[in-house]
Design a protein around this motif. Structure first.
Motif, PDB file in Angstrom:
ATOM      1  N   GLY A  10      65.681  24.075  61.835  1.00 20.47           N
ATOM      2  CA  GLY A  10      66.712  23.180  62.357  1.00 20.47           C
ATOM      3  C   GLY A  10      67.376  23.753  63.594  1.00 20.47           C
ATOM      4  N   ALA A  11      68.639  23.393  63.779  1.00 24.70           N
ATOM      5  CA  ALA A  11      69.369  23.823  64.985  1.00 24.70           C
ATOM      6  C   ALA A  11      69.291  25.338  65.168  1.00 24.70           C
ATOM      7  CB  ALA A  11      70.824  23.375  64.878  1.00 24.70           C
ATOM      8  N   MET A  12      69.417  26.067  64.067  1.00 23.23           N
ATOM      9  CA  MET A  12      69.368  27.528  64.132  1.00 23.23           C
ATOM     10  C   MET A  12      67.940  28.053  64.027  1.00 23.23           C
ATOM     11  SD  MET A  12      72.556  28.507  64.372  1.00 23.23           S
ATOM     12  CE  MET A  12      72.671  30.213  63.864  1.00 23.23           C
ATOM     13  N   ASP A  31      58.973  22.893  58.025  1.00 23.19           N
ATOM     14  CA  ASP A  31      60.212  22.114  57.956  1.00 23.19           C
ATOM     15  C   ASP A  31      59.803  20.705  57.532  1.00 23.19           C
ATOM     16  OD1 ASP A  31      63.281  22.365  59.439  1.00 23.19           O
ATOM     17  OD2 ASP A  31      62.532  20.349  58.966  1.00 23.19           O
ATOM     18  N   THR A  32      60.683  20.021  56.821  1.00 20.66           N
ATOM     19  CA  THR A  32      60.359  18.654  56.399  1.00 20.66           C
ATOM     20  C   THR A  32      60.387  17.688  57.588  1.00 20.66           C
ATOM     21  OG1 THR A  32      62.673  18.551  55.721  1.00 20.66           O
ATOM     22  CG2 THR A  32      61.048  18.809  53.964  1.00 20.66           C
ATOM     23  N   MET A  64      66.052  29.381  56.379  1.00 22.62           N
ATOM     24  CA  MET A  64      67.243  29.013  57.141  1.00 22.62           C
ATOM     25  C   MET A  64      67.487  27.531  56.865  1.00 22.62           C
ATOM     26  SD  MET A  64      69.589  30.288  58.790  1.00 22.62           S
ATOM     27  CE  MET A  64      70.831  30.213  60.050  1.00 22.62           C
ATOM     28  N   LEU A  65      68.001  27.260  55.674  1.00 22.04           N
ATOM     29  CA  LEU A  65      68.105  25.906  55.134  1.00 22.04           C
ATOM     30  C   LEU A  65      69.566  25.517  54.976  1.00 22.04           C
ATOM     31  CD1 LEU A  65      65.176  26.468  52.636  1.00 22.04           C
ATOM     32  CD2 LEU A  65      65.198  24.775  54.497  1.00 22.04           C
ATOM     33  N   PRO A  66      69.852  24.213  54.835  1.00 23.28           N
ATOM     34  CA  PRO A  66      71.261  23.796  54.888  1.00 23.28           C
ATOM     35  C   PRO A  66      72.129  24.305  53.738  1.00 23.28           C
ATOM     36  CG  PRO A  66      69.777  21.896  54.557  1.00 23.28           C
ATOM     37  CD  PRO A  66      68.917  23.079  54.831  1.00 23.28           C
ATOM     38  N   VAL A  74      63.220  25.284  47.150  1.00 24.40           N
ATOM     39  CA  VAL A  74      62.063  25.658  47.976  1.00 24.40           C
ATOM     40  C   VAL A  74      61.429  26.952  47.443  1.00 24.40           C
ATOM     41  CG1 VAL A  74      61.419  26.555  50.252  1.00 24.40           C
ATOM     42  CG2 VAL A  74      62.765  24.459  50.073  1.00 24.40           C
ATOM     43  N   THR A  96      73.697  29.907  55.003  1.00 24.22           N
ATOM     44  CA  THR A  96      75.027  30.190  54.466  1.00 24.22           C
ATOM     45  C   THR A  96      75.136  29.470  53.131  1.00 24.22           C
ATOM     46  OG1 THR A  96      75.953  30.267  56.691  1.00 24.22           O
ATOM     47  CG2 THR A  96      77.514  29.980  54.878  1.00 24.22           C
ATOM     48  N   ARG A 123      78.202  33.584  64.552  1.00 26.61           N
ATOM     49  CA  ARG A 123      78.014  32.935  65.860  1.00 26.61           C
ATOM     50  C   ARG A 123      77.299  31.600  65.661  1.00 26.61           C
ATOM     51  NH1 ARG A 123      76.455  38.816  68.539  1.00 26.61           N
ATOM     52  NH2 ARG A 123      78.517  39.711  68.248  1.00 26.61           N
ATOM     53  N   THR A 124      76.763  30.994  66.714  1.00 31.55           N
ATOM     54  CA  THR A 124      76.269  29.615  66.583  1.00 31.55           C
ATOM     55  C   THR A 124      74.863  29.477  67.177  1.00 31.55           C
ATOM     56  OG1 THR A 124      77.051  28.859  68.729  1.00 31.55           O
ATOM     57  CG2 THR A 124      78.651  28.791  66.931  1.00 31.55           C
ATOM     58  N   SER A 125      74.432  28.216  67.310  1.00 35.42           N
ATOM     59  CA  SER A 125      73.074  27.977  67.819  1.00 35.42           C
ATOM     60  C   SER A 125      72.921  28.447  69.272  1.00 35.42           C
ATOM     61  CB  SER A 125      72.705  26.502  67.683  1.00 35.42           C
ATOM     62  OG  SER A 125      73.653  25.703  68.325  1.00 35.42           O
TER      63      SER A 125
HETATM   64  P1  NAD Z   1      70.120  22.128  60.298  1.00 37.19           P
HETATM   65  O1  NAD Z   1      70.499  21.018  59.371  1.00 37.19           O
HETATM   66  O2  NAD Z   1      70.046  21.875  61.762  1.00 37.19           O
HETATM   67  O3  NAD Z   1      68.693  22.735  59.854  1.00 37.19           O
HETATM   68  C1  NAD Z   1      68.231  22.757  58.541  1.00 37.19           C
HETATM   69  C2  NAD Z   1      66.750  22.453  58.592  1.00 37.19           C
HETATM   70  O4  NAD Z   1      66.238  22.548  57.258  1.00 37.19           O
HETATM   71  C3  NAD Z   1      66.446  21.037  59.079  1.00 37.19           C
HETATM   72  O5  NAD Z   1      65.529  21.077  60.148  1.00 37.19           O
HETATM   73  C4  NAD Z   1      65.850  20.344  57.855  1.00 37.19           C
HETATM   74  O6  NAD Z   1      64.844  19.392  58.185  1.00 37.19           O
HETATM   75  C5  NAD Z   1      65.267  21.522  57.113  1.00 37.19           C
HETATM   76  N1  NAD Z   1      65.060  21.282  55.684  1.00 37.19           N
HETATM   77  C6  NAD Z   1      65.881  20.671  54.804  1.00 37.19           C
HETATM   78  N2  NAD Z   1      65.322  20.653  53.576  1.00 37.19           N
HETATM   79  C7  NAD Z   1      64.138  21.287  53.693  1.00 37.19           C
HETATM   80  C8  NAD Z   1      63.107  21.608  52.767  1.00 37.19           C
HETATM   81  N3  NAD Z   1      63.181  21.252  51.479  1.00 37.19           N
HETATM   82  N4  NAD Z   1      62.017  22.278  53.229  1.00 37.19           N
HETATM   83  C9  NAD Z   1      61.917  22.632  54.541  1.00 37.19           C
HETATM   84  N5  NAD Z   1      62.866  22.335  55.464  1.00 37.19           N
HETATM   85  C10 NAD Z   1      63.959  21.690  55.032  1.00 37.19           C
HETATM   86  O7  NAD Z   1      71.120  23.311  59.975  1.00 37.19           O
HETATM   87  P2  NAD Z   1      71.432  24.622  60.868  1.00 37.19           P
HETATM   88  O8  NAD Z   1      72.583  24.341  61.782  1.00 37.19           O
HETATM   89  O9  NAD Z   1      70.148  25.149  61.429  1.00 37.19           O
HETATM   90  O10 NAD Z   1      71.982  25.590  59.743  1.00 37.19           O
HETATM   91  C11 NAD Z   1      71.142  26.233  58.802  1.00 37.19           C
HETATM   92  C12 NAD Z   1      72.002  27.171  57.967  1.00 37.19           C
HETATM   93  O11 NAD Z   1      72.631  28.130  58.825  1.00 37.19           O
HETATM   94  C13 NAD Z   1      73.129  26.464  57.202  1.00 37.19           C
HETATM   95  O12 NAD Z   1      73.298  27.071  55.954  1.00 37.19           O
HETATM   96  C14 NAD Z   1      74.332  26.680  58.113  1.00 37.19           C
HETATM   97  O13 NAD Z   1      75.550  26.635  57.376  1.00 37.19           O
HETATM   98  C15 NAD Z   1      74.039  28.060  58.671  1.00 37.19           C
HETATM   99  N6  NAD Z   1      74.652  28.362  59.974  1.00 37.19           N
HETATM  100  C16 NAD Z   1      74.663  27.445  60.983  1.00 37.19           C
HETATM  101  C17 NAD Z   1      75.239  27.788  62.198  1.00 37.19           C
HETATM  102  C18 NAD Z   1      75.253  26.806  63.354  1.00 37.19           C
HETATM  103  O14 NAD Z   1      75.926  27.103  64.362  1.00 37.19           O
HETATM  104  N7  NAD Z   1      74.539  25.702  63.320  1.00 37.19           N
HETATM  105  C19 NAD Z   1      75.794  29.061  62.407  1.00 37.19           C
HETATM  106  C20 NAD Z   1      75.731  29.990  61.371  1.00 37.19           C
HETATM  107  C21 NAD Z   1      75.153  29.636  60.167  1.00 37.19           C
END
Ligand code: NAD
Length: 292
Positions: A10-12, A31-32, A64-66, A74, A96, A123-125
């Protein structure tokens, strides 16, 4: 043999996986989302049809899942990717999630002789893109050292947080500060503007005081962290200032979500006879109530 499997692009994850590819590793991703898979392949990664296939032969498996429930499903299923993970491999969960979920997942993996490191990121993406994340690693130190070269592809500061589950606990503790501080920052700037302050000037001023720099690096080190509660700035005076701000907010119609709660904590400190102590004694008081 596959170097790394990466689940959750995902974003990260998409940028973190790309940085591992750029570090010279083979990264089999899943990734799904089809769009995420296409991007991963465009970045030089290899695509797998499922998480269960992605982990085959990998020495390091990164998730790195939500949320925790998704990480759990998974990895552990049933049926979970763990069925295809080689004994001796290391899973690094960088999502997280709740620390109790981290502990459960580690136990589930251990039953298959698979080691785990919890390594959520600060930090962030934006920093995920540049490979400059702060990584809070929990696990056996030897395991963290084993995967350090891969962690270093994603982050420029990797901190061993002191044992299994401690990365997850550190991250939630860190985010308590950042999420609440976000609301406080919004409150403060809104009140400042409502009283006629120029926002940029307010930011300039507060960037040079404990307001913007934070107490951990300014007021705490010389006082409460040294068990010195003699006042550099008294609780009585701090509460006086907070009271003025609350009154100004009432007059200007700015709702303060946090300030009034903070006022009750200062009032408690005064009732406990701490009015003449340093304002950092708020921490001493809270710790005394909750920890001893
Ligand atoms: P996101 O929603 O952009 O990415 C999650 C990815 O997981 C998505 O691409 C989704 O399609 C995939 N996914 C969901 N279910 C799945 C499965 N069963 N099998 C395979 N893939 C699957 O989220 P994100 O922003 O990348 O964040 C990921 C984690 O990192 C979260 O726990 C978030 O809290 C943490 N985080 C995010 C940030 C940020 O700035 N975005 C910063 C620090 C920590």
């Amino acid at each position: 043999m596959t170097d790394v499997a990466f689940i959750g692009l995902g974003a990260m994850g998409i940028a973190m996986a790309r940085n591992i590819v750029e570090g010279g590793h083979t990264v089999v991703g899943f990734d799904t989302s089809e769009a995420a898979m296409e991007q991963h392949v465009a970045n030089g990664g290899v695509s797998a049809p499922s998480a269960t296939e992605a982990v085959r032969g990998a020495k390091i498996i990164i998730t790195m899942l939500p949320i925790g429930a998704v990480v759990q499903t998974v990895l552990l299923g049933p049926p979970g990717a763990v069925e295809n993970i080689d004994a001796g491999a290391i899973v690094i969960d960088m999502s997280t999630i709740h620390p109790s979920e981290t502990d459960d997942i580690r136990d589930g993996l251990k039953a298959h002789d698979v080691r785990m490191i919890d390594a959520p990121v600060g930090r962030t993406s934006v920093q995920a893109e540049t490979g400059t994340l702060l990584i809070m690693a929990g696990g056996d130190s030897a395991d963290i050292e084993e995967v350090r070269p891969v962690l270093e592809c994603m982050g420029d500061l990797i901190i061993d947080c002191g044992g299994p589950g401690m990365g997850s606990r550190m991250k939630i503790t860190n985010n308590l500060m950042t999420t609440v501080l976000n609301v406080l920052t919004a409150e403060v700037l809104t009140l400042g503007e409502a009283t006629g302050l120029d926002r940029d000037l307010a930011i300039e001023v507060m960037s040079g005081t404990a307001a913007g720099l934070g107490h951990m690096s300014t007021t705490y080190p010389a006082k409460v962290l040294k068990d010195d509660l003699t006042p550099a700035f008294m609780i009585d005076l701090a509460r006086k200032d907070l009271g003025i701000a609350i009154e100004m907010a009432e007059k200007t119609g700015v709702p303060l979500a946090l300030a009034e709660n903070a006022d009750t904590v200062y009032a408690d400190a005064q009732s406990a006879g701490r009015g003449a102590e340093d304002w950092t004694a708020i921490y001493a008081m809270m710790r005394e109530k909750q920890i001893s």
